[in-house]
Enzyme design. Structure first.
Site, PDB file in Angstrom:
ATOM      1  N   ASP A   1      -2.499 -35.910 -18.787  1.00  0.00           N
ATOM      2  CA  ASP A   1      -2.494 -34.522 -19.263  1.00  0.00           C
ATOM      3  C   ASP A   1      -1.559 -33.762 -18.325  1.00  0.00           C
ATOM      4  O   ASP A   1      -1.898 -33.503 -17.169  1.00  0.00           O
ATOM      5  CB  ASP A   1      -3.921 -33.969 -19.232  1.00  0.00           C
ATOM      6  CG  ASP A   1      -4.009 -32.522 -19.721  1.00  0.00           C
ATOM      7  OD1 ASP A   1      -2.981 -31.831 -19.701  1.00  0.00           O
ATOM      8  OD2 ASP A   1      -5.114 -32.091 -20.108  1.00  0.00           O
TER       9      ASP A   1
ATOM     10  N   LYS B   1      -0.237 -23.449 -23.205  1.00  0.00           N
ATOM     11  CA  LYS B   1       0.004 -22.988 -21.844  1.00  0.00           C
ATOM     12  C   LYS B   1       1.510 -22.868 -21.581  1.00  0.00           C
ATOM     13  O   LYS B   1       2.157 -22.090 -22.227  1.00  0.00           O
ATOM     14  CB  LYS B   1      -0.693 -23.921 -20.858  1.00  0.00           C
ATOM     15  CG  LYS B   1      -2.116 -24.356 -21.300  1.00  0.00           C
ATOM     16  CD  LYS B   1      -3.122 -23.222 -21.376  1.00  0.00           C
ATOM     17  CE  LYS B   1      -4.397 -23.573 -22.113  1.00  0.00           C
ATOM     18  NZ  LYS B   1      -5.071 -24.779 -21.684  1.00  0.00           N
TER      19      LYS B   1
ATOM     20  N   ARG C   1       1.290 -31.891 -44.443  1.00  0.00           N
ATOM     21  CA  ARG C   1       0.448 -32.441 -43.369  1.00  0.00           C
ATOM     22  C   ARG C   1       1.139 -33.650 -42.743  1.00  0.00           C
ATOM     23  O   ARG C   1       1.063 -33.886 -41.543  1.00  0.00           O
ATOM     24  CB  ARG C   1      -0.936 -32.833 -43.926  1.00  0.00           C
ATOM     25  CG  ARG C   1      -1.706 -33.743 -42.988  1.00  0.00           C
ATOM     26  CD  ARG C   1      -3.205 -33.821 -43.240  1.00  0.00           C
ATOM     27  NE  ARG C   1      -3.613 -33.877 -44.619  1.00  0.00           N
ATOM     28  CZ  ARG C   1      -3.543 -34.960 -45.415  1.00  0.00           C
ATOM     29  NH1 ARG C   1      -3.053 -36.099 -44.970  1.00  0.00           N
ATOM     30  NH2 ARG C   1      -3.949 -34.893 -46.661  1.00  0.00           N
TER      31      ARG C   1
HETATM   32  C1  LIG Z   1      -6.062 -25.683 -22.208  1.00  0.00           C
HETATM   33  C2  LIG Z   1      -6.069 -27.090 -21.782  1.00  0.00           C
HETATM   34  C3  LIG Z   1      -6.447 -28.124 -22.669  1.00  0.00           C
HETATM   35  C4  LIG Z   1      -6.934 -27.864 -24.074  1.00  0.00           C
HETATM   36  O1  LIG Z   1      -5.953 -27.301 -24.873  1.00  0.00           O
HETATM   37  P1  LIG Z   1      -6.213 -26.237 -26.068  1.00  0.00           P
HETATM   38  O2  LIG Z   1      -4.845 -25.920 -26.513  1.00  0.00           O
HETATM   39  O3  LIG Z   1      -6.956 -25.072 -25.464  1.00  0.00           O
HETATM   40  O4  LIG Z   1      -7.043 -26.934 -27.095  1.00  0.00           O
HETATM   41  C5  LIG Z   1      -6.388 -29.430 -22.191  1.00  0.00           C
HETATM   42  N1  LIG Z   1      -6.007 -29.707 -20.933  1.00  0.00           N
HETATM   43  C6  LIG Z   1      -5.653 -28.741 -20.047  1.00  0.00           C
HETATM   44  C7  LIG Z   1      -5.242 -29.112 -18.665  1.00  0.00           C
HETATM   45  C8  LIG Z   1      -5.673 -27.403 -20.444  1.00  0.00           C
HETATM   46  O5  LIG Z   1      -5.335 -26.459 -19.562  1.00  0.00           O
END
Ligand SMILES: *Cc1c(COP(=O)(O)O)cnc(C)c1O
Length: 398
Positions: free
Chosen positions: A190, A215, A54
Site C-alpha cells: 500500500d 489521497k 463497467r
Molecule cells: C485512505 C486509505 C485507504 C483506503 O482508501 P479509501 O479511498 O478511503 O477507500 C487505504 N490505505 C491507506 C494507507 C489509506 O490512507
C-alpha cells in the site's frame, strides 16, 4: 506520443503525458469524460474495443495507464490493455478486489500497523467470509517477517510508511525473504503515504502496488478512489476479470478528476516533502512536543531504510504531545489553518487524533500495543506557505 515511448521519460514528465494521447476524433489534449454506459456495435461482436462501461471505459483506461507508468509496471499495452493498471471506486474497493484473488482460508502476512479500514476488512469481514488466516506482525523488523512467513503464505501485505505510526519496512529485504520461503506468494505494498514520486515498490521486487487515490494521487480532497498496479501478466489478467466481475471499477467522472489531479503530483509532492521536513524539525525542537515521528528525521528508527528506498519522505508527520487527551484536544481546537479532519494527502493541511477519529475502529488493546495513544496527533502537511503553517502550530501549542 504513444504510451510505450514514454517509459524512459523522467517521472515529472510522465505525470503529464504517460499513457495519454490526444483524442483521435477531436485532438482534445485531456481525455474527455466518457459517460456512455454502452457502445454501438457494427455487427454482433464487431466493435471498437468498447462494449460496456463497467468493463471498458476510455477515461478510466487513461488513468489506469498513467498510474501503471508512474509505478514502473513492466507490462506494455500489448500484454495488458492498461499496462497493468486498474482503477476502483475506492481504495477499499481495490483491496477487496485484490483479496478476492485469494482462495478461502489463505494465509496472509500483514503489517501490524495498518490503515484502519484495511485492518477492519481483514479482521472483521474476510476472517469470517473468506476464512482468511492473517498474521499481523511489525514488518519494520525483518526478523519478524521471516518468523511469520510460511511455505503456503499466499499474500504479503505491506504498508510503508504506516498509518499513523509511520513505521518503515524494508521492501527489498521483505521481497528477498518471501521469495526464499514462499515463492508463489503475491507481494503487495500500500503505497498511499509515499506516492510513486517518493517510492516505487515494484522496483524492490514487489508484484503489486495499491493506492488510495483519494489521497496524494488526486490530491485535492474531492474524489474517492483506488488504484492497483501489477507488473505480472497473469495477475493483471485475473485482476481485470475480478474488477469486471465484482463491479468495483472507478466511474469515468472520478477517473477524469484523478487524472487531472495527477498532472501536478510531482510539484505537489516536492512541496509536501519540503514543508513536512521543515515542520518536523520545528516540532522536534518544541518544548510542548514529547516526540516527533517523521521518516526524514535522523531520529526515526528506520531513517537509514527510508533514505535508501524513498526519494522524499512525504507530508505525513506524527507527534506525541506532552500531557494527555485534554492537552491534545485543546491543541486540535486551536489550530486555524490546519483543518481538523480525517483523510490526508490533499493540498490543504489537515490534522487529526487517530485514537478518537481514524483509528477508533482499531481495538483499544491493539491501539495500545501499536502506540496509538491519546497524546498522538497526526498531521497531513499541505502545500500552503510553510511559514504560515509553522506560525499556526506555534500559536496553537502556546
Ligand atoms: C485512505 C486509505 C485507504 C483506503 O482508501 P479509501 O479511498 O478511503 O477507500 C487505504 N490505505 C491507506 C494507507 C489509506 O490512507
Amino acid at each position: 506520443m504513444s504510451a510505450q515511448n514514454d517509459q524512459p521519460q523522467r517521472i515529472a514528465t510522465r505525470v503529464i503525458h504517460a499513457g495519454q494521447a490526444p483524442d483521435p476524433s477531436t485532438g482534445a489534449v485531456m481525455p474527455p469524460i466518457s459517460l456512455a454506459s454502452t457502445y454501438a456495435q457494427e455487427s454482433p461482436g464487431v466493435h471498437k474495443g468498447f462494449e460496456y462501461s463497467r468493463t471498458h471505459n476510455p477515461t478510466r483506461f487513461a488513468l489506469e495507464r498513467m498510474v501503471a507508468r508512474l509505478e514502473g509496471s513492466a507490462l506494455d499495452e500489448a500484454q495488458d490493455r492498461t499496462s497493468g493498471g486498474f482503477a476502483f471506486v475506492s481504495g477499499m474497493a481495490s483491496i477487496t478486489t485484490l483479496m478476492s484473488l485469494l482462495d478461502a482460508a489463505a494465509h496472509v502476512v500483514s503489517m501490524d500497523d495498518l490503515y484502519g479500514g484495511t485492518g477492519r476488512l481483514f479482521r472483521r469481514v474476510l476472517a469470517g467470509s473468506q476464512k482468511l488466516d492473517v498474521s499481523f506482525t511489525d514488518m519494520s523488523d525483518a526478523a519478524n517477517v521471516e518468523k511469520t512467513l510460511r511455505a503456503d503464505t499466499a499474500l504479503i501485505w505491506v504498508e510503508t510508511p504506516t498509518n499513523p505510526t509511520l513505521k518503515i519496512a524494508d521492501l527489498g529485504a521483505i521481497a528477498r525473504a518471501a521469495r526464499a520461503v514462499c515463492p508463489d506468494a503475491l507481494l503487495c505494498c500500500d503505497n498511499t503515504f509515499a506516492s510513486p514520486i517518493n517510492q516505487r515498490p515494484l522496483e524492490h521486487g514487489f508484484d503489486l502496488v495499491m493506492h488510495s487515490s483519494t489521497k496524494y494521487l488526486n490530491g485535492h480532497s474531492d474524489c474517492v478512489g483506488g488504484v492497483i498496479v501489477t507488473n505480472r501478466p497473469d495477475v493483471a489478467e485475473r485482476l481485470r476479470f475480478h474488477q469486471n466481475t465484482l463491479g468495483t471499477s472507478m466511474s469515468p467522472f472520478d477517473a477524469y478528476m484523478t487524472l487531472r489531479g495527477i498532472k501536478t503530483l510531482d510539484v505537489r509532492m516536492r512541496r509536501h516533502n519540503e514543508s513536512a521536513g521543515r515542520i518536523a524539525t520545528f516540532l522536534e525542537e518544541h518544548a510542548k512536543v514529547d516526540r516527533v515521528v517523521y521518516p526524514g528525521l535522523a531520529s526515526h528508527p528506520r531513517h537509514d531504510v527510508a533514505k535508501r528506498q524513498m526519494s522524499g519522505f512525504g507530508g505525513m508527520i506524527t507527534i506525541f504531545l506532552k500531557g494527555g487527551v485534554n492537552e491534545s484536544r485543546a491543541f486540535l481546537e486551536r489550530v486555524r489553518i490546519f483543518a481538523l479532519a480525517e483523510s490526508l494527502g490533499g493540498v490543504e493541511s489537515l490534522i487529526e487524533h487517530p485514537a478518537i477519529m481514524t483509528h477508533a475502529s482499531v481495538p483499544p488493546e491493539t491501539r495500545q500495543q501499536l502506540g496509538i495513544s491519546d497524546s498522538l496527533v497526526r498531521l497531513s502537511v499541505g502545500i500552503e506557505d510553510c511559514d504560515d503553517l509553522i506560525e499556526d502550530l506555534e500559536q496553537a501549542l502556546r
